[in-house]
Write an enzyme that holds these catalytic residues in place. Sequence first.
Site, short mmCIF file in Angstrom:
data_model
loop_
_atom_site.label_atom_id
_atom_site.label_comp_id
_atom_site.label_asym_id
_atom_site.label_seq_id
_atom_site.Cartn_x
_atom_site.Cartn_y
_atom_site.Cartn_z
N LYS A 6 -41.70 -24.58 34.97
CA LYS A 6 -41.74 -23.12 35.09
C LYS A 6 -41.55 -22.44 33.74
O LYS A 6 -42.13 -21.38 33.48
CB LYS A 6 -40.69 -22.64 36.11
CG LYS A 6 -40.97 -23.09 37.54
CD LYS A 6 -42.30 -22.54 38.05
CE LYS A 6 -42.52 -22.83 39.52
NZ LYS A 6 -43.77 -22.22 40.04
N TYR B 215 -38.56 -29.21 37.42
CA TYR B 215 -39.02 -27.91 37.92
C TYR B 215 -38.80 -26.82 36.88
O TYR B 215 -39.71 -26.03 36.60
CB TYR B 215 -38.26 -27.58 39.21
CG TYR B 215 -38.72 -26.32 39.89
CD1 TYR B 215 -39.89 -26.28 40.63
CD2 TYR B 215 -37.96 -25.14 39.81
CE1 TYR B 215 -40.32 -25.13 41.26
CE2 TYR B 215 -38.37 -23.99 40.44
CZ TYR B 215 -39.54 -23.98 41.17
OH TYR B 215 -39.96 -22.83 41.79
#
Length: 246
Positions: A158, A154
């Site tokens: 990002k 994640y």
Amino acid sequence: MLKGKIALVTGAAKGIGRAIALALAEEGATVIVNYHGSKERAEQTLEEIRALGADGRTCRCNVADTEAALAMVKEVISEYGRLDILVNNAGITRDNLIMKMSEEDFDAVINANLKGCFNTIKAVSRQMLKQRAGRIINITSVSGILGNAGQANYAASKAGIIGLTKTMARELASRGITVNAVAPGFVDTDMTQVLPDSVKEAATAQIPLGRFGKPEDIANMVAYLASEKAAYITGQIISVDGGMAI
């Protein structure tokens, strides 16, 4: 403020995406509510948009699928004749320590979060270049700035969005297109409500303002960046995190 503008919000059925869709509708935009799995909630979001006096429609598409993302954008442009605002909000998590993280879970998160963002930007860029105007707003995360244990996939996705945002801002600026990103911290959504109380307490302790954010806190910043008031802002990563990334 956004009357006459056509906006596409990915992952808009619930949570932050829903709040963004409503904030843009409140400013007068026509909003396309993209979703992948939550058809009922997407329809509910559309009903709320119409209750605000705005217009829109739902559109099912997995943005990680390049051809599907291109087809979605083509459909929107064919129907409305233009596309003024793209908000890349769709994303997933599959958390685990890297020693236990499967290749499948790593790839799934990168594809949904980062490749999905690439797919939609590439799909809308030709139309926005033709219009010589456009707003692209990507939703990144404080995890992409600070890193977060148990979120290698994640956080990497990002952080990749941050690099993509800055690069696209440079590529598209000459045609009047701005590209920015908003980096939420911990926000009260379905994704965070399932966290154990001990994790929530530890997270809150890291936030100078001492609380989780609301989806509307993120949506308000997105609506501003989509407006003419933000015409001279591009390539920026704006944290909306209660001070967490200070």
